[in-house]
Design a protein around this motif. Structure first.
Motif, PDB file in Angstrom:
ATOM      1  N   SER A 122      20.467  27.101  57.766  1.00 51.44           N
ATOM      2  CA  SER A 122      21.144  28.287  56.837  1.00 51.44           C
ATOM      3  C   SER A 122      21.559  29.017  57.681  1.00 51.44           C
ATOM      4  N   ASP A 123      22.412  29.907  57.444  1.00 49.20           N
ATOM      5  CA  ASP A 123      23.450  31.275  58.438  1.00 49.20           C
ATOM      6  C   ASP A 123      22.232  32.988  58.492  1.00 49.20           C
ATOM      7  N   ASP A 124      20.847  32.335  58.106  1.00 51.75           N
ATOM      8  CA  ASP A 124      19.901  33.718  57.693  1.00 51.75           C
ATOM      9  C   ASP A 124      19.229  33.287  58.300  1.00 51.75           C
ATOM     10  N   PHE A 125      18.838  31.915  59.331  1.00 50.79           N
ATOM     11  CA  PHE A 125      17.571  31.346  59.926  1.00 50.79           C
ATOM     12  C   PHE A 125      17.302  32.581  60.583  1.00 50.79           C
ATOM     13  N   ASP A 126      15.593  32.972  60.975  1.00 47.79           N
ATOM     14  CA  ASP A 126      15.355  34.323  61.309  1.00 47.79           C
ATOM     15  C   ASP A 126      14.400  33.318  62.595  1.00 47.79           C
ATOM     16  N   GLY A 127      14.183  31.899  61.958  1.00 43.83           N
ATOM     17  CA  GLY A 127      12.968  30.972  63.434  1.00 43.83           C
ATOM     18  C   GLY A 127      12.245  30.799  63.135  1.00 43.83           C
ATOM     19  N   LYS A 128      11.824  30.956  61.950  1.00 39.13           N
ATOM     20  CA  LYS A 128      10.976  31.505  61.491  1.00 39.13           C
ATOM     21  C   LYS A 128      10.396  29.889  60.295  1.00 39.13           C
ATOM     22  N   LEU A 129       9.733  29.775  59.670  1.00 40.28           N
ATOM     23  CA  LEU A 129       9.417  29.121  58.357  1.00 40.28           C
ATOM     24  C   LEU A 129       8.484  29.423  57.786  1.00 40.28           C
ATOM     25  N   ASN A 130       8.593  29.169  56.160  1.00 41.75           N
ATOM     26  CA  ASN A 130       7.133  29.530  55.251  1.00 41.75           C
ATOM     27  C   ASN A 130       7.213  28.470  54.275  1.00 41.75           C
ATOM     28  N   PHE A 131       6.181  28.062  53.731  1.00 39.17           N
ATOM     29  CA  PHE A 131       5.879  27.218  52.403  1.00 39.17           C
ATOM     30  C   PHE A 131       5.220  28.081  50.583  1.00 39.17           C
ATOM     31  N   ASP A 132       6.713  28.800  50.655  1.00 35.64           N
ATOM     32  CA  ASP A 132       5.885  29.477  49.196  1.00 35.64           C
ATOM     33  C   ASP A 132       6.571  28.696  48.527  1.00 35.64           C
ATOM     34  N   GLU A 133       7.718  27.753  48.485  1.00 38.03           N
ATOM     35  CA  GLU A 133       7.255  26.444  47.998  1.00 38.03           C
ATOM     36  C   GLU A 133       5.975  25.440  47.155  1.00 38.03           C
ATOM     37  N   PRO A 134       6.311  25.022  45.783  1.00 40.64           N
ATOM     38  CA  PRO A 134       4.554  24.876  45.549  1.00 40.64           C
ATOM     39  C   PRO A 134       4.307  23.555  46.241  1.00 40.64           C
ATOM     40  N   GLY A 135       5.326  22.412  46.542  1.00 42.41           N
ATOM     41  CA  GLY A 135       4.673  21.355  47.450  1.00 42.41           C
ATOM     42  C   GLY A 135       4.640  21.610  48.200  1.00 42.41           C
ATOM     43  N   ALA A 136       5.548  22.767  48.636  1.00 39.42           N
ATOM     44  CA  ALA A 136       4.825  22.539  50.287  1.00 39.42           C
ATOM     45  C   ALA A 136       3.702  23.579  50.844  1.00 39.42           C
ATOM     46  N   LYS A 137       3.428  23.962  49.419  1.00 42.92           N
ATOM     47  CA  LYS A 137       1.868  24.712  49.822  1.00 42.92           C
ATOM     48  C   LYS A 137       0.450  23.810  49.891  1.00 42.92           C
ATOM     49  N   LEU A 138       0.775  22.408  49.090  1.00 51.93           N
ATOM     50  CA  LEU A 138       0.486  21.494  48.497  1.00 51.93           C
ATOM     51  C   LEU A 138      -0.141  20.925  49.896  1.00 51.93           C
ATOM     52  N   ALA A 139       1.226  20.663  50.494  1.00 51.25           N
ATOM     53  CA  ALA A 139       1.374  19.514  51.837  1.00 51.25           C
ATOM     54  C   ALA A 139       0.587  20.436  52.796  1.00 51.25           C
ATOM     55  N   LEU A 140       0.525  21.542  52.614  1.00 51.28           N
ATOM     56  CA  LEU A 140      -0.562  22.641  53.837  1.00 51.28           C
ATOM     57  C   LEU A 140      -1.330  22.440  53.540  1.00 51.28           C
ATOM     58  N   LYS A 141      -1.756  22.394  52.766  1.00 53.14           N
ATOM     59  CA  LYS A 141      -3.417  22.562  52.256  1.00 53.14           C
ATOM     60  C   LYS A 141      -3.783  21.739  53.264  1.00 53.14           C
ATOM     61  N   LEU A 142      -3.281  20.550  52.631  1.00 51.56           N
ATOM     62  CA  LEU A 142      -3.778  19.131  52.931  1.00 51.56           C
ATOM     63  C   LEU A 142      -3.659  19.169  54.372  1.00 51.56           C
ATOM     64  N   TRP A 143      -2.692  19.180  54.538  1.00 44.81           N
ATOM     65  CA  TRP A 143      -2.605  19.170  56.815  1.00 44.81           C
ATOM     66  C   TRP A 143      -4.125  20.368  56.651  1.00 44.81           C
ATOM     67  N   ASN A 144      -4.243  21.546  56.738  1.00 41.33           N
ATOM     68  CA  ASN A 144      -5.508  22.222  56.845  1.00 41.33           C
ATOM     69  C   ASN A 144      -6.360  21.536  56.683  1.00 41.33           C
ATOM     70  N   PHE A 145      -6.512  20.901  55.460  1.00 43.96           N
ATOM     71  CA  PHE A 145      -7.950  19.917  55.252  1.00 43.96           C
ATOM     72  C   PHE A 145      -7.857  19.320  56.442  1.00 43.96           C
ATOM     73  N   GLY A 146      -6.945  17.998  57.180  1.00 47.05           N
ATOM     74  CA  GLY A 146      -7.277  16.929  58.128  1.00 47.05           C
ATOM     75  C   GLY A 146      -7.087  18.197  59.436  1.00 47.05           C
ATOM     76  N   ARG A 147      -6.571  19.000  59.570  1.00 42.14           N
ATOM     77  CA  ARG A 147      -7.444  18.977  60.885  1.00 42.14           C
ATOM     78  C   ARG A 147      -8.177  20.254  60.583  1.00 42.14           C
ATOM     79  N   ASN A 148      -8.788  20.464  60.116  1.00 44.39           N
ATOM     80  CA  ASN A 148     -10.289  21.337  60.244  1.00 44.39           C
ATOM     81  C   ASN A 148     -11.454  19.474  60.292  1.00 44.39           C
ATOM     82  N   LEU A 149     -10.994  18.902  59.842  1.00 47.35           N
ATOM     83  CA  LEU A 149     -11.995  17.811  59.650  1.00 47.35           C
ATOM     84  C   LEU A 149     -12.141  17.847  61.450  1.00 47.35           C
TER      85      LEU A 149
END
Length: 323
Positions: A122-149
């Motif tokens: 995207s031309d307006d990419f500011d260098g940071k990501l967000n995970f607002d999309e529902p599937g991305a939120k769940l992927a992030l939730k899963l990753w937080n579960f994994g790394r917190n082990l």
């Protein structure tokens, strides 16, 4: 060369690298995909069974893998264990590491395509990501579960993807996971077959075991180019997962090389083209590691090739770590 009898091969697969549970499982969700590692392990290097037979006779190696379920946070990945009263050696794999690796594979697959690759175009990419999309939120939730082990064992999140799901992305995550685990197992087998167990551990031994695992993982002539790419990406993510565990051992570990150096060694031995997607997967994994160490989350947009992008990312990361 005489062809191997398929029945003998299957007998071997049942008798060797059959996982024996040691303790009560915390994560039955991942147990089935663990069994899928076995045929891939053998397919990559069929002759390994003869080498392991020799080890059985000469080093008292028991041809099973202990699947250690101790209910503790991640304190080990895999090792060659010694049962003193029986004078037997065997491979141990620690259960709580496996959800970390699987959740990393799934998180990278989902967010690389849906958050990272699209956003950076995207031309307006500011260098940071967000995970607002529902599937991305769940992927992030899963990753937080994994790394917190690393610190606490919790149940697998009910609303997140699981290895037994049949979606295309889960099947891809399973494949990455299996190839990553094959690399880890071949590393341990390397210690055994290189006769490291009769001397004090050293950084050189770890490097030699890595080289053994890389050689075995890449020697197979894959019929499908995409499968070779999956094998390489699985190896990269296995090493990234070890990077993420670096904070447990600290940067002063006198036995293991710095994990980013292990990653660089593997990437160099893969002889990747500068345009290979594996460079981007490795760079993305390093950027996830940035977040683990609480560094500023900046994702560069401009680069000439995937390799040049990776080089910039790893250079900056090493500066942050060593500075």
């Amino acid at each position: 060369m005489e062809q191997e009898n398929p029945e003998e091969i299957m007998k071997f697969l049942r008798e060797f690298i059959s996982f024996e549970n040691e303790g009560e499982m915390s994560f039955p969700e991942i147990r089935n995909v663990v069994d899928s590692i076995i045929p891939i392990f053998y397919k990559i290097c069929p002759s390994i069974r003869y080498k392991l037979k020799e080890a059985e006779e000469m080093q008292n190696f028991k041809q099973t893998i202990h699947y250690v379920c101790d209910g503790c946070g991640i304190h080990n990945v895999a090792e060659i264990s010694w049962e003193e009263d029986k004078d037997e050696r065997y491979i141990s794999v620690y259960e709580t590491f496996l959800p970390l690796l699987w959740s990393l594979c799934y998180f990278v697959l989902y967010t690389y395509d849906n958050c990272y690759a699209i956003k950076t175009q995207s031309d307006d990419f500011d260098g940071k990501l967000n995970f607002d999309e529902p599937g991305a939120k769940l992927a992030l939730k899963l990753w937080n579960f994994g790394r917190n082990l690393k610190e606490i064992v919790k149940k697998w999140p009910e609303d997140c993807a699981k290895p037994e799901d049949e979606s295309a992305i889960v099947l891809q995550a399973n494949a990455l996971f299996c190839y990553g685990m094959c690399f880890i197992l071949y590393h341990e087998v390397g210690h055994l077959l290189l006769w490291h167990l009769n001397s004090a551990p050293s950084i050189q031994q770890e490097k030699d075991a890595d080289d053994f695992a890389i050689e075995k993982s890449l020697a197979y002539q894959f019929d499908i180019p995409q499968e070779l790419e999956t094998a390489k990406n699985g190896m990269v993510l296995a090493l990234i997962s070890l990077c993420l565990l670096d904070s447990l051992a600290g940067r002063d570990d006198v036995i293991h090389p710095n994990t980013e150096d292990r990653l660089l060694n593997a990437l160099n031995k893969m002889q990747l083209a500068d345009e290979s997607i594996t460079w981007m997967i490795a760079a993305y994994g390093i950027l996830i590691w940035f977040n683990e160490f609480k560094f500023e989350e900046i994702f560069e947009k401009e680069y000439d090739t995937p390799k040049s992008y990776f080089d910039a990312v790893i250079k900056r990361f090493k500066q942050e770590l060593d500075g």
